[in-house]
Each structure stands twice: as structure tokens, then as C-alpha cells.
Design an enzyme around this catalytic site. Structure first.
Site: not given
Length: 323
Positions: A62-63, A66, A72, A159, A189-190, A251
Site C-alpha cells: 500500500h505504501d 500510493v 508516506s 486495486p 495473499h497466501t 507458500d
């Protein structure tokens, strides 16, 4: 020269400038123990709660998306990023980890005010990934901390949970990342979690909603299970793991989840549903080494986005406010 060529040249120049400014041994003379100090803080925090692992990885992403990788996202104030849009659910444990790592680094007299918060975040991200079972890769260093945070651009820079493949590719391409990079980074996202509000529309048919709005199909038994986790009157704090195979291990289980049609977010499941990206999902699901290699390559490129220079950057004494 056409406008397209101008854009390409500018992007190439920006990328090469960032790469030239960064190096793996940037602190060799000013803070030679920086990696050991950050790793120690990470180890201690993960012993207290695993939540800091997915939280820190998400914080770094996210850093960087943006305003670039300039910490920030850590700034506090009336225009702060971490209370806006998707950033409102950033992990308090991740924020605490960076605060602790900064204190550990500055606690070494040789390192005080020598290492940027942006670099500490990049190192901590590598360490949570490796300590969760993922690759232990070299991190390029030398970022400066940004002096500005802009909450208004957060929503449009990240996203969405319902993005399709074209929307994902467009956003990642704008940051110099390929479709393969995007799929590899999605593999983070694992070890991730998501709150019910991000996928509840995939579980129920709401008035006026269409099949398209629910995204790709979901495994029926899994859908029923998720309705137990997220009933219509779900709690705002209710959440579910994004990888139902091995949720606390970094993984390739995430990709196997998508093959089983158990992707919670439409933007995840679309990677398997869309034929243009399915082959990569299948490849990573079958070959963890290939996924790890692609993830490291993508993380390196991600870490080069929007690098600040001496004119618009600094090394913050406190990560939550400019000097």
C-alpha cells in the site's frame, strides 16, 4: 517523438534513476547492523502475534502504490493515508512492528537517524515473508522518506476487491509491473486475511445485483462455509483467511486455493477464471520455487516505485511525522 514514446522514455528514466540510487549494501558504512536489528524486532513481534506478517506485507504494498515507496503511509495527521479507503484496515500490529524496528535501529548509536523509515519497512517486509516460510531475498536500500501524505488518492491508487484482469493489469502497468508481477504479488495473499465487506457480495444475491457483480464462480461447499463466517448481519470485524490451504505459511497454497474455486476476492479468483492468466496460476500452484522467484523479482521492482530524492525526501526521526 510521439506522446507514447515520451511516456515510455520517462518511465524508463525514472526506473533507471531509482535503480541507480538503491543498493543492497547502502548502509554498509553508516549502519552495518541494520538488517540484524530489524530482523530482531520482526522475530520478537511475530512471537507475539502472526498478524504482523500479512499486515506488514500489505503495508509495504500500500505504501509503494500510493506516492511510491516513501513511508508516506506511516505519516499521521489530517491528511494521513492510513485512515483513508482501503488503508483504514491496515494492521495496527504492522504499524507497531515498524515503530519497534525504528526504535531498535536508532537505539544503535552508529545508526541513529541514519536509516529511513521506508527502508526499515522494506526490510521488515522481507523478514516477515521469510520467517513465515517464504523466500529470504536481498533488499535494495537507499530510499528516503516522503514529506507528504495525500489521503484523497489512496482509493484510486490501489486495486479493488472486485477488479477484473484488465483493471488489475492497467493499474500494475502504471507502476511498471507486468501481469506476471501482478500475479506473483497477489500470491502474497497466501498469508493474508480479508474482511467480510470485501467479498460478501460473492456470497449472497442482493436486490439489483447481477451474476457479473458477484465475480467468478465459487466452490458451492466453500460458499456455504463462508456464509457461516459472514452471515448477512456480519460483524464489521469479521474476517476470513485468503488462503484456506495453509493460511499461516508463505507458500504456493494461495494458487491451489484459486484452482479449487475458493478465492474469496473476485480480484483473486479472476486470475484463474480468466484464460489469459490461468496458465501462470497453474504454474505457480505446481511449482513453488517458480512462484518464489517471480515474487522476489516483483518485490524488487515494487520497491523501486517512486523513490524520493534529496529535494523531496528525508530520513525521518519519527516515522509518523516529517522532521
Amino acid at each position: 517523438m510521439s506522446m507514447v514514446m515520451v511516456v515510455v522514455v520517462v518511465l524508463a528514466a525514472t526506473a533507471s534513476t531509482a535503480a541507480a540510487q538503491l543498493s543492497q549494501n547502502y548502509y554498509a558504512s553508516t549502519c552495518p547492523n541494520v538488517e540484524t536489528l530489524v530482523r530482531g524486532a520482526v522475530t520478537k513481534k511475530l512471537q507475539e502475534t502472526f498478524n504482523a506478517a500479512p499486515g506488514t506485507l500489505r503495508l509495504f504494498f500500500h505504501d509503494c502504490f500510493v506516492r511510491g515507496c516513501d513511508a508516506s503511509v506511516l505519516l499521521a495527521g489530517p491528511d494521513d493515508e492510513h485512515s483513508a479507503g482501503p488503508d483504514a484496515t491496515l494492521s495496527p500490529d504492522a504499524l507497531d512492528l515498524i515503530t519497534r524496528a525504528k526504535a531498535a535501529v536508532d537505539g544503535d548509536p552508529q545508526c541513529t537517524n541514519k536509516v529511513s523509515c521506508a527502508d526499515i519497512l522494506a526490510l521488515a517486509t522481507r523478514d516477515v515473508v521469510s520467517q513465515a516460510g517464504g523466500p529470504n531475498y536481498q533488499v535494495e536500500l537507499g530510499r528516503l522518506d516522503g514529506k507528504v501524505a495525500t489521503r484523497a488518492i489512496v482509493k484510486h491508487s490501489l486495486p479493488g476487491a472486485s477488479f477484473n484482469l484488465d483493471q488489475l493489469n492497467k493499474l500494475f502497468a502504471a507502476n511498471g509491473l507486468t501481469q506476471t508481477d501482478m500475479i506473483a504479488l497477489s500470491g502474497g495473499h497466501t498469508i493474508g486475511v480479508t474482511h467480510c465487506d470485501k467479498f460478501v457480495r460473492r456470497l449472497y444475491t442482493f436486490k439489483g445485483s447481477s451474476a457479473a457483480s458477484r465475480g467468478p464462480p465459487m466452490n458451492l461447499n466453500f460458499l456455504r462455509q463462508m456464509r457461516q463466517t459472514c452471515p448477512l448481519n456480519y460483524s464489521p470485524s469479521a474476517f476470513a483467511m485468503l488462503d484456506v490451504v495453509t493460511p499461516t505459511k508463505f507458500d504456493n497454497g494461495y494458487f491451489q486455493t484459486l484452482q479449487q474455486m475458493k478465492g474469496l476476492l473476485a480480484s483473486d479468483q479472476v486470475l484463474f477464471a480468466d484464460r489469459r492468466s490461468r496458465a501462470t496460476v497453474n504454474y505457480f500452484a505446481a511449482n513453488q520455487t517458480a512462484f518464489f522467484d517471480a515474487f522476489v523479482a516483483a518485490m524488487t521492482k515494487l520497491g523501486r516505485i517512486g523513490i524520493k530524492t534529496a529535494t523531496d525526501g528525508e530520513i525521518r526521526r519519527v516515522c509518523t511525522k516529517v522532521n
